[in-house]
Motif scaffolding. Structure first.
Motif, PDB file in Angstrom:
ATOM      1  N   MET A  12       0.816  -1.214   0.000  1.00 18.99           N
ATOM      2  CA  MET A  12       0.000   0.000   0.000  1.00 18.99           C
ATOM      3  C   MET A  12       0.849   1.262   0.000  1.00 18.99           C
ATOM      4  SD  MET A  12      -2.948   1.138   2.732  1.00 18.99           S
ATOM      5  CE  MET A  12      -1.825   1.167   4.129  1.00 18.99           C
ATOM      6  N   PHE A  13       2.012   1.230   0.705  1.00 18.11           N
ATOM      7  CA  PHE A  13       2.847   2.427   0.817  1.00 18.11           C
ATOM      8  C   PHE A  13       3.945   2.475  -0.242  1.00 18.11           C
ATOM      9  CE2 PHE A  13       1.271   1.765   5.196  1.00 18.11           C
ATOM     10  CZ  PHE A  13       0.563   2.943   5.328  1.00 18.11           C
ATOM     11  N   GLY A  14       4.027   1.441  -1.087  1.00 17.44           N
ATOM     12  CA  GLY A  14       5.020   1.454  -2.143  1.00 17.44           C
ATOM     13  C   GLY A  14       5.950   0.260  -2.082  1.00 17.44           C
ATOM     14  N   GLY A  15       6.949   0.294  -2.985  1.00 14.99           N
ATOM     15  CA  GLY A  15       7.972  -0.738  -3.014  1.00 14.99           C
ATOM     16  C   GLY A  15       9.223  -0.250  -2.321  1.00 14.99           C
ATOM     17  N   LEU A  16      10.332  -0.958  -2.534  1.00 11.46           N
ATOM     18  CA  LEU A  16      11.599  -0.611  -1.889  1.00 11.46           C
ATOM     19  C   LEU A  16      12.150   0.662  -2.529  1.00 11.46           C
ATOM     20  CD1 LEU A  16      13.719  -1.348   0.187  1.00 11.46           C
ATOM     21  CD2 LEU A  16      14.757  -2.903  -1.472  1.00 11.46           C
ATOM     22  N   LEU A  17      12.002   1.780  -1.814  1.00 11.77           N
ATOM     23  CA  LEU A  17      12.369   3.116  -2.289  1.00 11.77           C
ATOM     24  C   LEU A  17      11.742   3.404  -3.648  1.00 11.77           C
ATOM     25  CD1 LEU A  17      16.102   3.500  -1.166  1.00 11.77           C
ATOM     26  CD2 LEU A  17      13.998   4.038   0.061  1.00 11.77           C
ATOM     27  N   SER A  18      10.495   2.974  -3.793  1.00 12.82           N
ATOM     28  CA  SER A  18       9.767   3.189  -5.036  1.00 12.82           C
ATOM     29  C   SER A  18       8.290   3.370  -4.705  1.00 12.82           C
ATOM     30  CB  SER A  18       9.943   1.997  -5.974  1.00 12.82           C
ATOM     31  OG  SER A  18       9.111   2.119  -7.110  1.00 12.82           O
ATOM     32  N   ASP A  19       7.586   4.159  -5.523  1.00 11.81           N
ATOM     33  CA  ASP A  19       6.161   4.379  -5.321  1.00 11.81           C
ATOM     34  C   ASP A  19       5.332   3.211  -5.861  1.00 11.81           C
ATOM     35  OD1 ASP A  19       6.356   6.781  -4.009  1.00 11.81           O
ATOM     36  OD2 ASP A  19       6.260   7.985  -5.841  1.00 11.81           O
ATOM     37  N   PHE A  20       4.094   3.163  -5.426  1.00  7.90           N
ATOM     38  CA  PHE A  20       3.128   2.173  -5.904  1.00  7.90           C
ATOM     39  C   PHE A  20       2.514   2.664  -7.206  1.00  7.90           C
ATOM     40  CE2 PHE A  20      -1.311   0.713  -6.068  1.00  7.90           C
ATOM     41  CZ  PHE A  20      -1.128  -0.666  -6.002  1.00  7.90           C
ATOM     42  N   ASP A  21       2.465   1.789  -8.201  1.00  5.40           N
ATOM     43  CA  ASP A  21       1.871   2.120  -9.494  1.00  5.40           C
ATOM     44  C   ASP A  21       0.464   1.519  -9.538  1.00  5.40           C
ATOM     45  OD1 ASP A  21       1.078   2.502 -12.098  1.00  5.40           O
ATOM     46  OD2 ASP A  21       2.963   1.801 -12.987  1.00  5.40           O
ATOM     47  N   PRO A  22      -0.597   2.321  -9.457  1.00  9.42           N
ATOM     48  CA  PRO A  22      -1.963   1.782  -9.427  1.00  9.42           C
ATOM     49  C   PRO A  22      -2.366   1.094 -10.729  1.00  9.42           C
ATOM     50  CG  PRO A  22      -2.003   4.177  -9.642  1.00  9.42           C
ATOM     51  CD  PRO A  22      -0.595   3.793  -9.389  1.00  9.42           C
ATOM     52  N   MET A  23      -1.701   1.384 -11.811  1.00  8.84           N
ATOM     53  CA  MET A  23      -2.050   0.771 -13.095  1.00  8.84           C
ATOM     54  C   MET A  23      -1.597  -0.685 -13.157  1.00  8.84           C
ATOM     55  SD  MET A  23      -3.644   3.214 -14.522  1.00  8.84           S
ATOM     56  CE  MET A  23      -3.820   2.519 -16.154  1.00  8.84           C
ATOM     57  N   THR A  24      -0.459  -0.982 -12.553  1.00  9.27           N
ATOM     58  CA  THR A  24       0.089  -2.343 -12.615  1.00  9.27           C
ATOM     59  C   THR A  24      -0.037  -3.091 -11.293  1.00  9.27           C
ATOM     60  OG1 THR A  24       2.320  -1.609 -11.986  1.00  9.27           O
ATOM     61  CG2 THR A  24       1.753  -1.572 -14.343  1.00  9.27           C
ATOM     62  N   GLY A  25      -0.267  -2.358 -10.187  1.00  8.53           N
ATOM     63  CA  GLY A  25      -0.288  -2.987  -8.863  1.00  8.53           C
ATOM     64  C   GLY A  25       1.100  -3.359  -8.380  1.00  8.53           C
ATOM     65  N   LYS A  26       2.123  -2.874  -9.063  1.00  6.06           N
ATOM     66  CA  LYS A  26       3.520  -3.177  -8.715  1.00  6.06           C
ATOM     67  C   LYS A  26       4.237  -1.883  -8.328  1.00  6.06           C
ATOM     68  CE  LYS A  26       3.369  -7.572 -10.061  1.00  6.06           C
ATOM     69  NZ  LYS A  26       3.715  -8.743  -9.231  1.00  6.06           N
ATOM     70  N   ALA A  27       5.552  -2.008  -8.103  1.00  3.07           N
ATOM     71  CA  ALA A  27       6.367  -0.830  -7.845  1.00  3.07           C
ATOM     72  C   ALA A  27       6.557  -0.055  -9.139  1.00  3.07           C
ATOM     73  CB  ALA A  27       7.719  -1.231  -7.267  1.00  3.07           C
ATOM     74  N   ALA A  28       6.685   1.263  -9.005  1.00  2.00           N
ATOM     75  CA  ALA A  28       6.847   2.101 -10.190  1.00  2.00           C
ATOM     76  C   ALA A  28       8.172   1.829 -10.891  1.00  2.00           C
ATOM     77  CB  ALA A  28       6.740   3.574  -9.813  1.00  2.00           C
ATOM     78  N   ASP A  29       9.192   1.404 -10.146  1.00  2.00           N
ATOM     79  CA  ASP A  29      10.457   1.012 -10.763  1.00  2.00           C
ATOM     80  C   ASP A  29      11.151   0.005  -9.855  1.00  2.00           C
ATOM     81  OD1 ASP A  29      12.587   2.276  -9.003  1.00  2.00           O
ATOM     82  OD2 ASP A  29      11.470   4.076  -9.544  1.00  2.00           O
ATOM     83  N   ASP A  30      12.115  -0.706 -10.416  1.00  2.00           N
ATOM     84  CA  ASP A  30      12.861  -1.701  -9.644  1.00  2.00           C
ATOM     85  C   ASP A  30      14.374  -1.486  -9.781  1.00  2.00           C
ATOM     86  OD1 ASP A  30      13.141  -2.417 -12.266  1.00  2.00           O
ATOM     87  OD2 ASP A  30      12.518  -4.498 -12.014  1.00  2.00           O
ATOM     88  N   LYS A  31      14.783  -0.228  -9.789  1.00  2.00           N
ATOM     89  CA  LYS A  31      16.191   0.105  -9.948  1.00  2.00           C
ATOM     90  C   LYS A  31      16.959  -0.026  -8.628  1.00  2.00           C
ATOM     91  CE  LYS A  31      15.259   3.516 -13.591  1.00  2.00           C
ATOM     92  NZ  LYS A  31      15.371   4.957 -13.959  1.00  2.00           N
ATOM     93  N   GLN A  32      18.203  -0.448  -8.723  1.00  2.00           N
ATOM     94  CA  GLN A  32      19.086  -0.427  -7.552  1.00  2.00           C
ATOM     95  C   GLN A  32      19.367   1.020  -7.174  1.00  2.00           C
ATOM     96  OE1 GLN A  32      22.819  -2.490  -7.973  1.00  2.00           O
ATOM     97  NE2 GLN A  32      21.996  -4.398  -7.173  1.00  2.00           N
ATOM     98  N   ARG A  33      19.343   1.297  -5.878  1.00  2.00           N
ATOM     99  CA  ARG A  33      19.585   2.651  -5.402  1.00  2.00           C
ATOM    100  C   ARG A  33      20.703   2.641  -4.362  1.00  2.00           C
ATOM    101  NH1 ARG A  33      17.013   5.870  -9.117  1.00  2.00           N
ATOM    102  NH2 ARG A  33      14.777   5.373  -9.255  1.00  2.00           N
ATOM    103  N   ASP A  34      21.697   3.493  -4.572  1.00  2.00           N
ATOM    104  CA  ASP A  34      22.800   3.633  -3.632  1.00  2.00           C
ATOM    105  C   ASP A  34      22.608   4.896  -2.801  1.00  2.00           C
ATOM    106  OD1 ASP A  34      24.834   1.443  -4.288  1.00  2.00           O
ATOM    107  OD2 ASP A  34      24.439   2.301  -6.266  1.00  2.00           O
TER     108      ASP A  34
END
Length: 537
Positions: A398-420
């Motif tokens: 509900m609050f998003g993915g790992l340092l990523s927002d929730f995409d209501p169109m796909t029900g997934k994270a808006a991106d899955d990029k590695q973040r340093d």
């Protein structure tokens, strides 16, 4: 005198055999050896007294008699400590007042609103920006009490138990559940010792150490770990090193195992110790609806190394590196849902809800190196570097993915990029009239994500700040077991979500301008002016 001493010793020797369990024979034998040794000294002194009575006037015997009385007191102290005080208790009580000031807070309205028929309509300004309100707020005075009770017990020559119970509460508030208006209000297993959680005593630590296993420098420790207030954060706390891992990376309660090896004799490097640590951060099945077959979340586990590279009580260098597997989009905990989140519309009534994870969102690596120096003139200074790397799997709750927002169109994270992410932390403490003066500074980048949520800064862990944080304080030493501390912490946030692994950190400026959305109020600046009195006992 001699007859009195002999009768007394006989009575003391009888007490352990009658008062302790049969399984404590070794401890009893050790105690009896101490008593016999003191008995021999008393016997010798008694003979000296008798000899002095015959050779010199009575007053000359007084020193020996005083010595006998002193030994008798010591004997009584040994007996009392060994028999009655099976667990050594100590602790501290801190009474603190904080004055909190939040500047330029931005509250963004939901981007969609119900049309009353089950559908939703855009809730945006004509220029395409999010509807929002801006304000500042003050909590002029917040009183808190923190009580910590330490327990120590010697199980055997190379086995000991340690524990700590902690109560941390606001004055006039014992509900234990706060309204969810920031990530700092969400209390869970890993943070309940550093967040105000009513007048309950929480078990912050409970573990045993088994050292010198098989006559080697190997040791094993299992239980609820000493993973809070690690170096160099003990300097601002005005206490000894409180935890094992770097406080720059970890200030979080967890249950686990540590296997360590003291390398000083092998390498010749003072204080060098290597430790492998393993722990579980989340239990997904048990107590979480497992029998209804609703659980689709894996447990969270983590492991890594914590190495004291050098420690001679003047210079300390530490390396920390670990990995967290299968992070979740939340932890089990209780929150009161505010009206803005669909809570009760009746003023003063809020729905208390138990939140638990809904999905795994990825893995994370953390590493850091710290240097601390204690100069002979009393000056203490340190520097620490921290690095975090998130490895998302594309899932989101509900609050998003790992340092990523929730995409209501796909029900997934808006991106899955590695973040340093990275952070720097430095400070100095110098002797000053009636005490000591200290200054600290830390900076965290956009994707900085440490596990320091149990740090009891009431605004939020300053070391989790995505942006700048500065602190100045003065400690007045009343006596060796009592001190007064006055200080201030300034937070200058550059990005949202400090201390949270879910949701994309947004620029504060973009949220203020309506270009970016934040589900929680976005704070630009905050001040915490504080004064506290701490008593150790």
């Amino acid at each position: 005198m001699k007859k009195f001493v002999t009768l007394g010793l006989m009575a003391l020797l009888a007490l352990p055999a009658n008062g302790l369990a049969a399984g404590e024979d070794a401890a009893i034998q050790q105690l009896q050896e101490q008593i016999q040794k003191l008995s021999a000294q008393l016997e010798a002194l008694s003979k000296r007294v008798e000899a002095n009575k015959q050779a010199v006037p009575a007053p000359a015997a007084q020193p020996a008699q005083e010595e006998i009385k002193d030994l008798a007191k010591r004997l009584d102290k040994v007996e009392k400590h060994s028999v009655l005080d099976r667990i050594e208790l100590s602790g501290d009580a801190r009474f603190k007042a904080d004055s909190l000031h939040y500047n330029n807070v931005t509250l963004v309205e939901p981007p969609m609103v119900s049309d009353g028929t089950g559908g939703y309509l855009p809730n945006m300004n004509p220029d395409g920006t999010f509807k929002r309100s801006k304000y500042s707020l003050n909590n002029d005075i917040l009183y808190t009490t923190r009580l910590r009770l330490n327990m120590k017990a010697k199980v055997w020559d190379n086995v000991k138990f340690s524990g700590r119970l902690t109560m941390y509460k606001n004055w006039g508030d014992s509900t234990g559940v706060k309204e969810f208006d920031s990530w700092n209000t969400y209390t869970m297993d890993g943070t309940n010792s550093g967040n105000t959680t009513s007048d309950y005593l929480h078990v912050e630590r409970a573990y045993f150490d088994w050292s010198d296993i098989g006559g080697t420098p190997l040791y094993l420790s299992i239980g609820r770990r000493p993973s809070t207030y690690g170096p160099p954060t003990e300097i601002r706390e005005n206490e000894m090193r409180g935890g094992t891992p770097s406080g720059h990376l970890v200030n979080f309660n967890f249950d686990g195992i540590t296997v360590g090896y003291k390398l000083e004799d092998l390498t010749g490097i003072p204080g060098m110790t290597a430790r492998f640590c393993y722990g579980q951060g989340y239990e997904s099945e048990f107590g979480n609806g497992e029998l209804f077959n609703e659980v689709k979340v894996d447990d969270t586990h983590f492991g890594g190394f914590n190495i004291d590279l050098f420690n001679d009580d003047t210079t300390f260098v530490q390396l920390t590196a670990f990995r967290a597997e299968d992070l979740t989009d939340g932890f089990k905990g209780l929150v009161a849902v505010p009206a803005s989140f669909g809570g009760s519309p009746i003023p003063g009534f809020n729905m208390v809800a138990r939140y638990s994870a809904t999905t795994n969102i990825g893995d994370m690596n953390l590493a850091g190196i710290g240097f601390t120096r204690n100069e002979e003139n009393g000056v203490k200074w340190f520097g620490s570097l921290g690095w975090t790397q998130t490895d998302p799997n594309g899932e989101a709750g509900m609050f998003g993915g790992l340092l990523s927002d929730f995409d209501p169109m796909t029900g997934k994270a808006a991106d899955d990029k590695q973040r340093d992410g990275y952070s720097v932390y430095a400070g100095v403490q110098v002797p000053a009239p009636m005490g000591k003066f200290g200054m600290e500074y830390n900076y965290g980048s956009r994707y900085w994500m440490p596990f320091t949520q149990a740090q009891d800064d009431v605004v939020g862990s300053k070391l989790a700040t995505r942006g700048h944080a500065g602190e100045a304080y003065y400690i007045f030493d009343v006596n060796p077991n009592m001190f007064i501390k006055v200080g201030a912490i300034y937070y200058d946030y550059e990005y949202t979500g400090s201390g949270s692994p879910v949701g994309k950190p947004q620029k504060i400026k973009d949220v203020q301008d309506g270009k970016a959305y934040s589900i929680l109020p976005a704070v630009d600046e905050a001040w915490d002016l504080n004064a506290s009195l701490t008593v150790k006992f």
